[in-house]
Motif scaffolding. Structure first.
Motif, mmCIF file in Angstrom:
data_model
loop_
_atom_site.group_PDB
_atom_site.id
_atom_site.type_symbol
_atom_site.label_atom_id
_atom_site.label_comp_id
_atom_site.label_asym_id
_atom_site.label_seq_id
_atom_site.Cartn_x
_atom_site.Cartn_y
_atom_site.Cartn_z
ATOM 1 N N ALA A 70 50.939 37.340 29.031
ATOM 2 C CA ALA A 70 50.133 38.562 28.864
ATOM 3 C C ALA A 70 48.766 38.234 28.261
ATOM 4 N N MET A 71 48.747 37.303 27.292
ATOM 5 C CA MET A 71 47.472 36.958 26.650
ATOM 6 C C MET A 71 46.517 36.270 27.630
ATOM 7 N N THR A 72 47.081 35.457 28.540
ATOM 8 C CA THR A 72 46.239 34.797 29.542
ATOM 9 C C THR A 72 45.604 35.837 30.467
ATOM 10 N N VAL A 73 46.411 36.796 30.886
ATOM 11 C CA VAL A 73 45.899 37.851 31.769
ATOM 12 C C VAL A 73 44.845 38.686 31.038
ATOM 13 N N LEU A 74 45.116 38.986 29.776
ATOM 14 C CA LEU A 74 44.172 39.804 29.006
ATOM 15 C C LEU A 74 42.815 39.111 28.899
ATOM 16 N N LYS A 75 42.844 37.799 28.626
ATOM 17 C CA LYS A 75 41.582 37.069 28.493
ATOM 18 C C LYS A 75 40.792 37.122 29.793
ATOM 19 N N SER A 76 41.486 36.945 30.924
ATOM 20 C CA SER A 76 40.716 36.937 32.171
ATOM 21 C C SER A 76 40.161 38.327 32.484
ATOM 22 N N ARG A 77 40.906 39.362 32.149
ATOM 23 C CA ARG A 77 40.369 40.729 32.360
ATOM 24 C C ARG A 77 39.151 40.965 31.460
ATOM 25 N N ALA A 78 39.217 40.472 30.224
ATOM 26 C CA ALA A 78 38.105 40.694 29.290
ATOM 27 C C ALA A 78 36.876 39.909 29.734
ATOM 28 N N VAL A 79 37.099 38.668 30.189
ATOM 29 C CA VAL A 79 35.979 37.847 30.660
ATOM 30 C C VAL A 79 35.303 38.509 31.855
ATOM 31 N N ALA A 80 36.107 39.157 32.691
ATOM 32 C CA ALA A 80 35.555 39.840 33.869
ATOM 33 C C ALA A 80 34.903 41.177 33.484
ATOM 34 N N GLY A 81 34.897 41.496 32.197
ATOM 35 C CA GLY A 81 34.258 42.734 31.737
ATOM 36 C C GLY A 81 35.082 43.973 32.019
ATOM 37 N N ASN A 82 36.370 43.785 32.239
ATOM 38 C CA ASN A 82 37.217 44.909 32.623
ATOM 39 C C ASN A 82 38.525 44.917 31.827
ATOM 40 N N PRO A 83 38.410 44.987 30.489
ATOM 41 C CA PRO A 83 39.661 44.976 29.709
ATOM 42 C C PRO A 83 40.392 46.308 29.854
ATOM 43 N N PRO A 84 41.706 46.326 29.575
ATOM 44 C CA PRO A 84 42.427 47.605 29.602
ATOM 45 C C PRO A 84 41.998 48.472 28.420
ATOM 46 N N THR A 85 42.546 49.675 28.325
ATOM 47 C CA THR A 85 42.185 50.556 27.203
ATOM 48 C C THR A 85 42.833 50.054 25.914
ATOM 49 N N ALA A 86 44.084 49.624 26.033
ATOM 50 C CA ALA A 86 44.833 49.151 24.866
ATOM 51 C C ALA A 86 45.629 47.920 25.260
ATOM 52 N N ALA A 87 45.839 47.015 24.307
ATOM 53 C CA ALA A 87 46.614 45.809 24.612
ATOM 54 C C ALA A 87 47.432 45.394 23.407
ATOM 55 N N GLN A 88 48.620 44.880 23.700
ATOM 56 C CA GLN A 88 49.521 44.384 22.653
ATOM 57 C C GLN A 88 48.975 43.032 22.182
ATOM 58 N N VAL A 89 48.357 43.039 21.027
ATOM 59 C CA VAL A 89 47.790 41.807 20.454
ATOM 60 C C VAL A 89 48.135 41.818 18.976
ATOM 61 N N LYS A 90 48.484 40.628 18.427
ATOM 62 C CA LYS A 90 48.949 40.642 17.051
ATOM 63 C C LYS A 90 48.274 39.600 16.167
ATOM 64 N N GLY A 91 48.463 39.794 14.875
ATOM 65 C CA GLY A 91 48.122 38.794 13.866
ATOM 66 C C GLY A 91 46.666 38.360 13.832
ATOM 67 N N PRO A 92 46.443 37.094 13.428
ATOM 68 C CA PRO A 92 45.080 36.594 13.264
ATOM 69 C C PRO A 92 44.220 36.702 14.529
ATOM 70 N N GLN A 93 44.867 36.745 15.687
ATOM 71 C CA GLN A 93 44.108 36.881 16.933
ATOM 72 C C GLN A 93 43.242 38.123 16.981
ATOM 73 N N ILE A 94 43.665 39.163 16.247
ATOM 74 C CA ILE A 94 42.901 40.411 16.228
ATOM 75 C C ILE A 94 41.466 40.131 15.767
ATOM 76 N N GLN A 95 41.340 39.202 14.790
ATOM 77 C CA GLN A 95 40.007 38.852 14.289
ATOM 78 C C GLN A 95 39.149 38.219 15.395
ATOM 79 N N LEU A 96 39.797 37.406 16.245
ATOM 80 C CA LEU A 96 39.038 36.751 17.310
ATOM 81 C C LEU A 96 38.492 37.779 18.290
ATOM 82 N N TRP A 97 39.310 38.807 18.603
ATOM 83 C CA TRP A 97 38.836 39.877 19.489
ATOM 84 C C TRP A 97 37.740 40.683 18.788
#
Ligand code: GAL
Length: 418
Positions: A70-97
């Motif tokens: 799921a995280m791999t798919v999310l990154k590619s959607r975000a790179v393409a400028g088309n992230p979903p409205t909400a995504a299951q993301v946890k922990g320290p990674q939230i800071q990276l986003w």
């Protein structure tokens, strides 16, 4: 009234109705990896509650326990400028986003719903980026559980183990009786899950923190780590040939069906027992994994929200954020999921015995210093370090390299990934 006039009036009404429902409701596209029986039942609760408020849920489920796919798919959607409205993301990674500047600010919902008062501070801090809420937590999972089939233990004349020495004795008896002692899911994140449980058991909570939270090279290559790796490999003799690549929920099903005696897995496994109509204490036993009874390796699921241009989508995502910490959702979702509420002070009446024990262990471990974040489930270290640890552990488990060599490799690979 002429039928022509009536028809056009009707059309105006229909058009008005369509515009107004659009104005109340918006769409949220939600990326998550909750696709097993128990998980799907749980996420459906959120979808239903949101739809009751007039919003539309566009499901974006990416199968694969632990969420790496799921995280791999999310990154590619975000790179393409088309992230979903909400995504299951946890922990320290939230800071990276947060660093990417793509997250929506949820402070108005948080203020209205009093999140600061409803959440443990350690959890609230993880949900904030530069002091503002950008994520909303859903639950608290405990990682260090053992799920056992009491019938298999009985037939094998084996005792439920509370230490790893007892585990070996029991596993031998179970194997002799013709059952698979351990239902093993041979995927890196599942192997990392068992690994961290054993690290906690062998070294205690302070060692766990040094090795898997601070990623201290001395701890990573220490004799205690070598002992943990040896213990992990010992289990391999008690798994079956079908283990490589097996999904976690299929491993749980082996315990449910009485093909295997036990599984070491977080309490989302309980969601599978529950979905299969099984009762704790009667059909299955839930107990802390050997050597970890006072410890609580925690894993908090959460959703981040991405900035939206569309007013409807903004409304829908705030509604979703608001719903998640409501008592109704916290109860129904967590009962199905196997986790416990992240909202403080929730009524306990609807929860079963393992959940009640988990709630007690959560507060007791917080007081004793035995509440530690899960490395395998993204709570403890940044993804690069987690990836390095998981690679070494999986390579070690699936090859003939020595525990000593694997421990040195852990220290060097982690340093390189920092
Ligand atoms: C975890 C997640 C749990 C559960 C599990 C298996 O990372 O936090 O909610 O879904 O993966 O998919």
């Amino acid at each position: 009234m002429g039928s022509k006039l009536f028809k056009s009036l009707l059309m105006v009404l229909v058009a008005f109705f369509m515009v107004s429902t659009h104005a109340i409701g918006g769409e949220v596209e939600v990326l998550h990896w909750w696709t097993s029986g128990g998980e799907a039942k749980s996420v459906a609760v959120l979808k239903d509650l949101l739809e009751k408020q007039g919003h539309t849920w566009k499901d974006f489920a990416v199968a694969g326990g632990g969420g790496d796919a799921a995280m791999t798919v999310l990154k590619s959607r975000a790179v393409a400028g088309n992230p979903p409205t909400a995504a299951q993301v946890k922990g320290p990674q939230i800071q990276l986003w947060g660093d990417e500047g793509v997250l929506a600010n949820l402070d108005d919902v948080a203020r209205a719903e009093k999140w600061d008062a409803l959440l443990p501070k350690v959890v609230a801090d993880v949900m904030k980026y530069e002091g503002s809420y950008v994520a909303v937590p859903v639950n608290v999972h405990r990682i260090n559980w053992m799920w056992a089939n009491p019938e298999v233990f009985r037939k094998a004349g084996a005792e439920l183990p509370t230490t790893w020495e007892q585990f070996e004795v029991a596993a031998q008896k179970i194997q002799k009786a013709g059952f698979i002692p351990v239902a093993w899911g041979g995927q890196p994140w599942q192997e990392a899950t068992v690994f961290e449980i054993i690290v906690a058991a062998m070294g205690g909570s302070d060692f766990y923190r040094k090795a898997l939270v601070e990623a201290d090279p001395e701890a990573l290559k220490s004799p205690t780590m070598v002992k943990a790796l040896v213990t992990m490999k010992m289990i391999k003799a008690y798994t079956d040939k079908g283990a490589p690549g097996r999904d976690w929920n299929l491993a749980t099903a082996m315990v449910i069906k009485g093909e295997a005696a036990m599984q070491f897995m977080g309490d989302w496994a309980k969601g599978e027992f529950t979905a299969a109509g099984k009762k704790p204490g009667r059909d299955y036993i839930a107990m802390p994994a050997p050597g970890t009874s006072g410890q609580f390796l925690f894993n908090v699921d959460s959703f981040i929200m991405f900035k939206q241009k569309d007013a409807g989508a903004q409304k829908a995502q705030k509604a979703m954020a608001g719903l998640i910490l409501q008592p109704e959702f916290q109860t129904v979702f967590n009962v199905n999921k196997g986790s416990i509420p992240v909202r403080l002070g929730m009524p306990r009446a609807s929860f079963d015995d393992p959940a009640l024990r988990s709630m007690n262990a959560f507060s007791a471990s917080a007081a004793s210093g035995d509440l530690v974040p899960s490395m395998a489930h993204e709570m403890a270290v940044f993804p690069a370090v987690r990836g390095a640890i998981m690679d070494v552990v999986t390579n070690y488990y699936n090859s003939d390299i020595s525990a000593q060599a694997a421990a040195s490799k852990l220290a060097s690979e982690v340093e390189a990934a920092k």
